[in-house]
Motif scaffolding. Sequence first.
Motif, PDB file in Angstrom:
ATOM      1  N   LEU A   1       0.874  -1.173   0.000  1.00  0.00           N
ATOM      2  CA  LEU A   1       0.000   0.000   0.000  1.00  0.00           C
ATOM      3  C   LEU A   1       0.913   1.226   0.000  1.00  0.00           C
ATOM      4  O   LEU A   1       1.777   1.366   0.873  1.00  0.00           O
ATOM      5  N   ALA A   2       0.751   2.099  -0.982  1.00  0.00           N
ATOM      6  CA  ALA A   2       1.660   3.222  -1.133  1.00  0.00           C
ATOM      7  C   ALA A   2       0.915   4.454  -1.594  1.00  0.00           C
ATOM      8  O   ALA A   2      -0.160   4.372  -2.215  1.00  0.00           O
ATOM      9  N   TYR A   3       1.512   5.617  -1.305  1.00  0.00           N
ATOM     10  CA  TYR A   3       0.985   6.865  -1.849  1.00  0.00           C
ATOM     11  C   TYR A   3       1.735   7.152  -3.142  1.00  0.00           C
ATOM     12  O   TYR A   3       2.969   7.194  -3.170  1.00  0.00           O
ATOM     13  N   ASP A   4       0.976   7.334  -4.222  1.00  0.00           N
ATOM     14  CA  ASP A   4       1.540   7.592  -5.542  1.00  0.00           C
ATOM     15  C   ASP A   4       1.620   9.106  -5.743  1.00  0.00           C
ATOM     16  O   ASP A   4       0.599   9.787  -5.894  1.00  0.00           O
ATOM     17  N   ARG A   5       2.845   9.630  -5.749  1.00  0.00           N
ATOM     18  CA  ARG A   5       3.038  11.082  -5.857  1.00  0.00           C
ATOM     19  C   ARG A   5       2.733  11.598  -7.253  1.00  0.00           C
ATOM     20  O   ARG A   5       2.505  12.791  -7.432  1.00  0.00           O
TER      21      ARG A   5
ATOM     22  N   VAL B   1      -2.444   3.856  -3.569  1.00  0.00           N
ATOM     23  CA  VAL B   1      -2.628   2.720  -4.469  1.00  0.00           C
ATOM     24  C   VAL B   1      -2.191   1.437  -3.774  1.00  0.00           C
ATOM     25  O   VAL B   1      -1.392   1.457  -2.827  1.00  0.00           O
ATOM     26  N   THR B   2      -2.713   0.318  -4.258  1.00  0.00           N
ATOM     27  CA  THR B   2      -2.299  -0.998  -3.783  1.00  0.00           C
ATOM     28  C   THR B   2      -1.639  -1.729  -4.942  1.00  0.00           C
ATOM     29  O   THR B   2      -2.256  -1.926  -6.000  1.00  0.00           O
ATOM     30  N   LEU B   3      -0.372  -2.099  -4.751  1.00  0.00           N
ATOM     31  CA  LEU B   3       0.398  -2.777  -5.794  1.00  0.00           C
ATOM     32  C   LEU B   3       0.592  -4.231  -5.419  1.00  0.00           C
ATOM     33  O   LEU B   3       0.977  -4.546  -4.283  1.00  0.00           O
ATOM     34  N   SER B   4       0.332  -5.123  -6.368  1.00  0.00           N
ATOM     35  CA  SER B   4       0.578  -6.539  -6.133  1.00  0.00           C
ATOM     36  C   SER B   4       2.070  -6.812  -6.146  1.00  0.00           C
ATOM     37  O   SER B   4       2.867  -5.986  -6.608  1.00  0.00           O
TER      38      SER B   4
ATOM     39  N   PRO C   1      12.427   6.321  -7.734  1.00  0.00           N
ATOM     40  CA  PRO C   1      12.553   6.664  -6.313  1.00  0.00           C
ATOM     41  C   PRO C   1      11.695   7.824  -5.845  1.00  0.00           C
ATOM     42  O   PRO C   1      11.440   7.962  -4.643  1.00  0.00           O
ATOM     43  N   ASP C   2      11.228   8.665  -6.763  1.00  0.00           N
ATOM     44  CA  ASP C   2      10.446   9.835  -6.364  1.00  0.00           C
ATOM     45  C   ASP C   2       8.947   9.662  -6.599  1.00  0.00           C
ATOM     46  O   ASP C   2       8.193  10.640  -6.532  1.00  0.00           O
ATOM     47  N   ARG C   3       8.518   8.421  -6.833  1.00  0.00           N
ATOM     48  CA  ARG C   3       7.096   8.243  -7.159  1.00  0.00           C
ATOM     49  C   ARG C   3       6.277   7.714  -5.980  1.00  0.00           C
ATOM     50  O   ARG C   3       5.298   8.328  -5.579  1.00  0.00           O
ATOM     51  N   HIS C   4       6.660   6.572  -5.409  1.00  0.00           N
ATOM     52  CA  HIS C   4       5.830   5.925  -4.391  1.00  0.00           C
ATOM     53  C   HIS C   4       6.412   6.095  -2.990  1.00  0.00           C
ATOM     54  O   HIS C   4       7.624   6.004  -2.800  1.00  0.00           O
ATOM     55  N   VAL C   5       5.524   6.296  -2.031  1.00  0.00           N
ATOM     56  CA  VAL C   5       5.887   6.304  -0.620  1.00  0.00           C
ATOM     57  C   VAL C   5       5.178   5.124   0.037  1.00  0.00           C
ATOM     58  O   VAL C   5       3.938   5.085   0.104  1.00  0.00           O
ATOM     59  N   VAL C   6       5.936   4.142   0.477  1.00  0.00           N
ATOM     60  CA  VAL C   6       5.358   2.925   1.037  1.00  0.00           C
ATOM     61  C   VAL C   6       4.689   3.237   2.383  1.00  0.00           C
ATOM     62  O   VAL C   6       5.291   3.866   3.266  1.00  0.00           O
TER      63      VAL C   6
END
Length: 351
Positions: free
Chosen positions: A138-142, A148-151, A168-173
């Motif tokens: 589960l991450a925040y997509d910048r 979003v939830t990624l499999s 590296p600058d897209r998702h925050v777990v």
Amino acid sequence: MQELHDAPLAPLTTFRLGGPATRLVTATTDAEVVETVQRADAEGTPLLLIGGGSNLVIGDKGFEGTALRIATTGFALDGTALELAAGEVWTEAVARSTAAGLAGIECLAGIPGSAGATPIQNVGAYGQEVSSVLTEVLAYDRREHRTVTLSGAECAFSYRHSRFKAEPDRHVVLRVRFALADEGGLSAPIRYAETARALGVAAGERAPLEQVRETVLRLRAGKGMVLDPDDHDTWSAGSFFTNPILDEAGFAAFRRRVADRLGADTEPPAYPAGEGRTKTSAAWLIDKAGFTKGYGSGPARISGKHTLALTNRGAATTEDLLALAREVVTGVREAFGITLVNEPVTVGVEL
């Protein structure tokens, strides 16, 4: 949510190196994490994410921007399904899941850092990788400005790599989910030869879960890979370099260099890495290039327990560490024609 200005970052890293951040925010909930990220992005402020600080090399000048320390908590078991908040201490999560009788991450005991960092590096050790049991992140997509939830498949895992590291600058777990296994108190099959020998079992066999975890902790501690504030061999980022993976032509050239330098009877470590590729040992390369345990005379030295760990002996600067790393990279390249790649993330500096 705590906010500090001109805040030192060195105490938040296992190297204990690096200058201050313009602003340091400590977030204890997912909502606070997202709010801080959104604020930094809206302001156009550089953002540095910090979990356990075990994979960071921060420059002596520090970080001009917002450093976000993710200190969220949450450990939830539902049968064999495990969900961890990104800020959970990884080694404690391994201990709790093992105590609950669940197999799948027991060989990852003692790895410093937070749960949220494990999918970024596809953390692995002693024959296990998180990618083998991770089901969702589960991450925040910048980029899309939403959670979003990624499999596991969407994480694009490979050796010490993932889509999170590639972008590296897209998702925050925010949360990590795993499918563990109930094997009646036994571990997953033991894949790593050193672990199997220490346990007294054959490769592919199982062993009692807690015995496996304790054995891995002992093996790691013997290499300075379990954090101890009184042991400078653990003031490191663990393995500083990744193991090189070579194609057929590259490995053939490497073998010729080994024969020329060490003799025709010397065979370098070689492990299948798929698609005609071979993985060799960074630790072996470093040692055979002349950088043995304890190498160095300054405040940054190679660990006295493991050649793959570069350490702060208590008074080092980041530049001291980088000078040693560059010396090792140059020496290995000149000896064997292989350029080592650093595993830790560098902030404000380059190797």
